[in-house]
Design a protein around this motif. Structure first.
Motif, PDB file in Angstrom:
ATOM      1  N   GLU A 195       0.848  -1.196   0.000  1.00  0.00           N
ATOM      2  CA  GLU A 195       0.000   0.000   0.000  1.00  0.00           C
ATOM      3  C   GLU A 195       0.887   1.251   0.000  1.00  0.00           C
ATOM      4  O   GLU A 195       1.853   1.340   0.777  1.00  0.00           O
ATOM      5  N   ALA A 196       0.537   2.198  -0.857  1.00  0.00           N
ATOM      6  CA  ALA A 196       1.351   3.412  -1.002  1.00  0.00           C
ATOM      7  C   ALA A 196       1.507   4.159   0.321  1.00  0.00           C
ATOM      8  O   ALA A 196       2.499   4.858   0.541  1.00  0.00           O
ATOM      9  N   THR A 197       0.510   4.003   1.210  1.00  0.00           N
ATOM     10  CA  THR A 197       0.566   4.642   2.525  1.00  0.00           C
ATOM     11  C   THR A 197       1.928   4.441   3.184  1.00  0.00           C
ATOM     12  O   THR A 197       2.506   5.378   3.737  1.00  0.00           O
ATOM     13  N   SER A 198       2.450   3.212   3.123  1.00  0.00           N
ATOM     14  CA  SER A 198       3.749   2.960   3.740  1.00  0.00           C
ATOM     15  C   SER A 198       4.885   3.003   2.715  1.00  0.00           C
ATOM     16  O   SER A 198       5.984   3.463   3.023  1.00  0.00           O
ATOM     17  N   VAL A 199       4.600   2.585   1.472  1.00  0.00           N
ATOM     18  CA  VAL A 199       5.671   2.544   0.453  1.00  0.00           C
ATOM     19  C   VAL A 199       6.187   3.954   0.153  1.00  0.00           C
ATOM     20  O   VAL A 199       7.398   4.201   0.100  1.00  0.00           O
ATOM     21  N   ALA A 200       5.247   4.918  -0.013  1.00  0.00           N
ATOM     22  CA  ALA A 200       5.625   6.271  -0.429  1.00  0.00           C
ATOM     23  C   ALA A 200       6.546   6.955   0.567  1.00  0.00           C
ATOM     24  O   ALA A 200       7.396   7.763   0.189  1.00  0.00           O
ATOM     25  N   ASP A 201       6.385   6.622   1.840  1.00  0.00           N
ATOM     26  CA  ASP A 201       7.215   7.257   2.867  1.00  0.00           C
ATOM     27  C   ASP A 201       8.443   6.420   3.208  1.00  0.00           C
ATOM     28  O   ASP A 201       9.131   6.682   4.205  1.00  0.00           O
ATOM     29  N   GLY A 202       8.694   5.386   2.418  1.00  0.00           N
ATOM     30  CA  GLY A 202       9.868   4.538   2.669  1.00  0.00           C
ATOM     31  C   GLY A 202       9.709   3.705   3.927  1.00  0.00           C
ATOM     32  O   GLY A 202      10.691   3.295   4.541  1.00  0.00           O
ATOM     33  N   LEU A 203       8.461   3.448   4.323  1.00  0.00           N
ATOM     34  CA  LEU A 203       8.222   2.734   5.578  1.00  0.00           C
ATOM     35  C   LEU A 203       7.759   1.299   5.349  1.00  0.00           C
ATOM     36  O   LEU A 203       7.195   0.676   6.241  1.00  0.00           O
ATOM     37  N   SER A 204       7.989   0.779   4.155  1.00  0.00           N
ATOM     38  CA  SER A 204       7.603  -0.608   3.875  1.00  0.00           C
ATOM     39  C   SER A 204       8.834  -1.419   3.505  1.00  0.00           C
ATOM     40  O   SER A 204       9.745  -0.913   2.840  1.00  0.00           O
ATOM     41  N   VAL A 205       8.823  -2.695   3.887  1.00  0.00           N
ATOM     42  CA  VAL A 205       9.926  -3.578   3.485  1.00  0.00           C
ATOM     43  C   VAL A 205       9.972  -3.750   1.978  1.00  0.00           C
ATOM     44  O   VAL A 205      10.980  -4.188   1.428  1.00  0.00           O
ATOM     45  N   LEU A 206       8.869  -3.388   1.283  1.00  0.00           N
ATOM     46  CA  LEU A 206       8.844  -3.546  -0.180  1.00  0.00           C
ATOM     47  C   LEU A 206       9.101  -2.236  -0.930  1.00  0.00           C
ATOM     48  O   LEU A 206       9.014  -2.190  -2.152  1.00  0.00           O
ATOM     49  N   THR A 207       9.457  -1.177  -0.195  1.00  0.00           N
ATOM     50  CA  THR A 207       9.823   0.079  -0.863  1.00  0.00           C
ATOM     51  C   THR A 207      11.051  -0.173  -1.752  1.00  0.00           C
ATOM     52  O   THR A 207      12.012  -0.810  -1.325  1.00  0.00           O
ATOM     53  N   GLY A 208      10.967   0.285  -2.975  1.00  0.00           N
ATOM     54  CA  GLY A 208      12.112   0.176  -3.887  1.00  0.00           C
ATOM     55  C   GLY A 208      12.304  -1.208  -4.480  1.00  0.00           C
ATOM     56  O   GLY A 208      13.336  -1.489  -5.097  1.00  0.00           O
ATOM     57  N   ALA A 209      11.307  -2.085  -4.318  1.00  0.00           N
ATOM     58  CA  ALA A 209      11.493  -3.468  -4.799  1.00  0.00           C
ATOM     59  C   ALA A 209      10.754  -3.735  -6.114  1.00  0.00           C
ATOM     60  O   ALA A 209      10.655  -4.880  -6.546  1.00  0.00           O
ATOM     61  N   LEU A 210      10.257  -2.655  -6.762  1.00  0.00           N
ATOM     62  CA  LEU A 210       9.496  -2.833  -7.999  1.00  0.00           C
ATOM     63  C   LEU A 210      10.332  -3.557  -9.059  1.00  0.00           C
ATOM     64  O   LEU A 210      11.513  -3.253  -9.239  1.00  0.00           O
TER      65      LEU A 210
END
Lengths: 456, 422
Positions: free
Chosen positions: A246-261
């Motif tokens: 969910e972008a809610t956490s991805v957009a703020d760099g708060l997800s383990v999947l941020t940057g994993a696209l």
């Protein structure tokens, strides 16, 4: 609310120099039946009516929710929001489009009296089949939510969202031993929901599970292979990776999947889809809560992360197209990216091959809810009916246990995926409140999960 | 509008009581050094209790503008409902103490919260701070033909998610704190304590599955009490939905354990004078030295059970485990070998309120020879409420501050199963 009033509010919000303004007007009627202890114990109705005003500038967001719709209060609320932006006054003209109305086709539902009779009948069917039943509770919920969404671009849409859910809980007692089991199904059409279910079969399945749970022994607490049953078992993916996408956490760099696209994050057996368009389903809406059409979004394809769930404001941070995934519980919440109907696509492995492949493991036939930390990827979910697997065979029933894991590990551990996908309804709680979602999967085998239990 | 509705209902033979709840909230959120959002909410809800011919029902609405529709909905419910629940409306006049509006300087609040970013200098492993502050004001008014009762509450809620990162390891901890008056200093103190604790857990691993002596810290105990607080409810007990069904007036837990509800508890943040049916909230011991001595109820179940109404129509307020004189240091000293559980997750799904079974993802610290040897994560506390609360060794004096109206001290337990990966 009248169109000209909405236009005026939007124009007023934009005088701050804000670059996004939105009005979300909601009316919701609910009716809930509780049949317990052989009688209709509760029949309650509720009515909600209010407005959510959203103003944004760059990445900052300001939100106001009120159900006092008189002009004086709205003027005060807007002023409170505007005070956050100290820009010089800018006058903008907002011209809303012609209102576009959406409404799914549903049948006229039964009267309250007829619904009561149906609940009485379900209660009789269940109780007549087993002497060890200590209590039966049946809940039936009907909602009619009407949302009107308008924003500064001229968007002006409305959707009527009917929704119904039945929840049956049966409690068994045998001497000092007790066990509870439940069934739940939700659709947007209350009549179809009541007519399409085979309550005789549902009762038989509940009783079979309840009697097995009465004999349940403590589970072995250790890491082991686990087969997870279809339907609500899909909560594993909802918790393990759904929230982390969910972008809610991805957009703020708060997800383990941020940057994993476009990276391989899961076993090749894993294809995960979030689809807000499946006709009639519990998690389906025609438009999302920002007024965009919902979509079928492929999130993970053959193990590769293909997309996130993105709302309008997080699109500003991520520079990725919104996916029609913006949701909120009510006008009291600002919307953000959320799941609708999220499921693991079917594969070709059979249940019997899964069982045969395990020397010592767990068959988690049904799961309850769970939760996740998107930052660390650690998640848990409750197993509500489970059996040990010993030497390739289903063995004794074991007491409820939690299963815990980490997003990055668990997605790679999916070894087998069965052919028949089922959906199961739930309520998902997050930043923008509780929203109805389906989770789903076919039978799956996961290589290793930590199972809560005792020393073997 | 309320009088109009009450009078209109009377014409249909329905007596009404209207509970009006007004909620005003201002909320700010921050991510690191950025102001993320600002939200104001003002919402009024009416809970209408209606009695006709020895039947009682309730409906909830956010608008009284269509009284005829409300009456029609009530008439429909009365014709269908099976539950013959004699009931009555509250009587009398209560004017709760008016709390003066504390003029909060939100610029100061912003400055205070953003100042937490300076902790990153002292604790360079901090990778993110997600913070929020809310100022809440609730007013409650109950009105019927023979009563007018008014009360209000005002408090502040502070919360933070602290994320620490070292190489590939990411750890997160949460602090929630409540105060009547603005009290950033105490919140900051709790944040620093939590960061220090989190640093001990940076290199966490799992443990062997076996029985351990365990300390559940006060925040975990408060979560446990909150999760199980409905088990004392007379309705849940009557409908066999409570772990304590058939156990009234029996000794169910360790005799060291006493659980009390006290609306005027000195550690409490809010003091509610009456419940949603206008019944006065009063001091009561619910579990006394391990014995279940008092069920809580609403008017319906007070009448059905021929018991005194306890003022719990909308649950508990200021419920707590009675603390003992022991400091946390003394509990830690007595633990010698075992585990301190300081976080547990998944309370909504990992416990069974009917059977008392508990299976929760947890984390904490492993203690050997009286010393903390490592942090623990990916562990599961596997027990039953009956087993857990009968294995009490020692109760602390450090009441929690993590919940608005439920409090508990840290407690040392013996022989609790912790499942781990090793």
């Amino acid at each position: 609310m009248k169109k000209e009033n909405i236009q005026k509010i939007l124009e007023d919000l934009l005088t701050t120099g804000g670059d996004f303004a939105e009005v979300f007007y909601e009316e919701k009627k609910s009716k809930s039946f509780v049949y317990v202890d052989n009688l209709l114990d509760e029949l309650k109705t509720s009515y909600r009516q209010g407005v959510g005003l959203r103003l944004a500038k760059d990445k900052q967001m300001f939100y106001a929710a009120t159900n006092d719709l008189n002009k004086t209060n709205l003027t005060k609320v807007i002023l409170d929001l505007k005070n956050n932006l100290n820009s010089p006054i800018i006058y903008s003209k907002v011209s809303l489009n012609r209102l576009k109305k959406y409404q799914p086709k549903i049948e006229e539902c039964y009267s309250d009296k007829e619904i009561k009779e149906k609940l009485e009948n379900i209660n009789k069917i269940i109780r007549s089949k087993c002497s060890k039943i200590n209590q039966v509770k049946i809940m039936f919920l009907e909602n009619w939510q009407k949302v009107t969404i308008a924003n500064h671009t001229g968007l002006y849409v409305q959707e009527l969202r009917p929704l119904a859910r039945i929840y049956i809980e049966v409690f068994f007692k045998d001497g000092s031993k007790d066990a509870d089991v439940y069934f739940s199904k939700g659709l947007n059409d209350a009549k179809v929901l009541l007519d399409s279910l085979d309550f005789n079969k549902i009762a038989d399945d509940l009783i079979q599970s309840g009697l097995a749970k009465l004999k349940a022994v403590p589970c072995a607490g250790k890491v082991m292979p686990v087969i997870i049953g279809p339907g609500f078992g899909g909560v594993i993916f909802h918790e393990a990776c759904g929230h982390a996408m969910e972008a809610t956490s991805v957009a703020d760099g708060l997800s383990v999947l941020t940057g994993a696209l476009n990276q391989k994050i899961a076993s090749a057996k894993v294809t995960i889809i979030d689809d807000g368009t499946i006709p009639g389903e519990w998690g389906t809406t025609i438009i999302d809560d920002e007024g965009a059409k919902t979509q079928k979004n492929i999130l993970i394809e053959n193990g590769v992360l293909k997309n996130y769930l993105i709302d309008e404001l997080n699109n500003r941070k991520m520079h990725l197209k919104p996916t029609g995934s913006s949701r909120r519980e009510s006008y009291c919440y600002a919307p953000t990216s959320r799941m609708n109907n999220t499921y693991l696509a079917p594969g070709t492995d059979t249940f019997s091959d899964m069982v045969k492949s395990i020397k010592l493991g767990l068959y988690a036939k049904s799961l309850g809810g769970g939760c996740v930390s998107t930052e660390t990827g650690e998640f848990n979910f409750a197993c509500t009916e489970a059996y040990m697997i010993r030497d390739g065979k289903i063995a004794e029933a074991v007491k409820s246990a939690s299963l815990i894991g980490n997003t990055k590990e668990i997605l790679k551990e999916v070894e087998m995926v069965g052919p028949n996908m089922e959906l199961g309804p739930g309520m998902c709680g997050s930043l923008s409140g509780y929203v109805p979602v389906n989770v789903g999967e076919p039978f799956i085998k996961v290589g290793h999960i930590l199972v809560g239990g005792e020393e073997e | 509008m309320k009088n109009k509705l009450i009078n209109l209902a009377l014409e249909s033979g329905i007596v009404l009581e209207i509970l009006e709840n007004k909620s005003d909230v201002t909320e700010l959120s921050f991510l690191n050094d950025e102001e993320k959002s600002f939200q104001i909410t003002n919402v009024t809800t009416y809970n209408i209790k209606a009695i006709k011919n020895n039947q009682c029902t309730q409906i909830v609405t956010e608008s009284l503008k269509r009284p005829q529709e409300i009456i029609a909905a009530l008439e429909n419910i009365f014709t269908i409902l099976d539950n013959k629940n004699p009931n009555y409306l509250t009587k009398g006049y209560i004017k709760g103490k008016k709390i003066p509006n504390e003029p909060l300087d939100y610029q100061m609040v912003k400055k205070d919260f953003l100042s937490l970013n300076s902790l990153k200098k002292d604790y360079p492993l901090i990778s993110s701070l997600e913070m929020s502050f809310a100022h809440l004001k609730n007013t409650t008014e109950i009105k019927n033909t023979e009563a007018l009762k008014y009360d209000e509450a005002q408090y502040n809620e502070y919360s933070i998610a602290i994320n620490l990162k070292k190489d590939d390891i990411s750890k997160i901890a949460y602090v929630t704190y409540y105060s009547t008056h603005y009290d950033f200093a105490n919140f900051k103190k709790l944040v620093i304590e939590k960061i220090e604790n989190l640093l001990l857990k940076m290199n966490s691993s799992s443990c062997l599955t076996q029985k351990y002596n365990v300390i559940l810290t006060n925040n975990v105990m408060a979560d446990l009490l909150a999760t199980f607080s409905s088990m004392f409810d007379a309705k849940k007990i009557a409908l066999k939905e409570s772990f304590l069904t058939d156990k009234y007036q029996e000794k169910v837990f360790s005799d060291k354990l006493t659980i009390i509800e006290d609306p005027h508890f000195k550690e409490g943040i809010i003091a509610e004078l009456f419940d949603d049916e206008g019944t006065n909230r009063t001091y009561k011991e619910i579990i006394k030295n391990g014995k279940f001595v008092k069920k809580i109820n609403n008017l319906e179940y007070a009448i059905k059970n021929k018991e005194e109404a306890t003022g719990n129509a909308n649950g508990v307020s200021n419920l707590y485990v009675k603390p003992d004189d022991n400091s946390f240091a003394s509990l830690y000293q007595d633990l010698e070998e075992g585990i301190i559980i300081d976080e547990a997750y998944g309370w909504h799904s990992g416990v069974n309120l009917k059977t008392g079974d508990i299976s929760l993802q947890s984390e904490g610290l492993l203690v050997q020879n009286g010393k903390i040897v490592k942090g623990l994560n990916m562990i599961i506390i596997s027990t039953n409420l009956k087993e857990l609360l009968n294995n009490v060794v020692k109760i602390g004096n450090d009441l929690s501050k993590s919940r608005l109206s439920i409090f508990a001290p840290s407690i040392l337990f013996k022989d609790i199963t912790i499942a781990g990966k090793e």
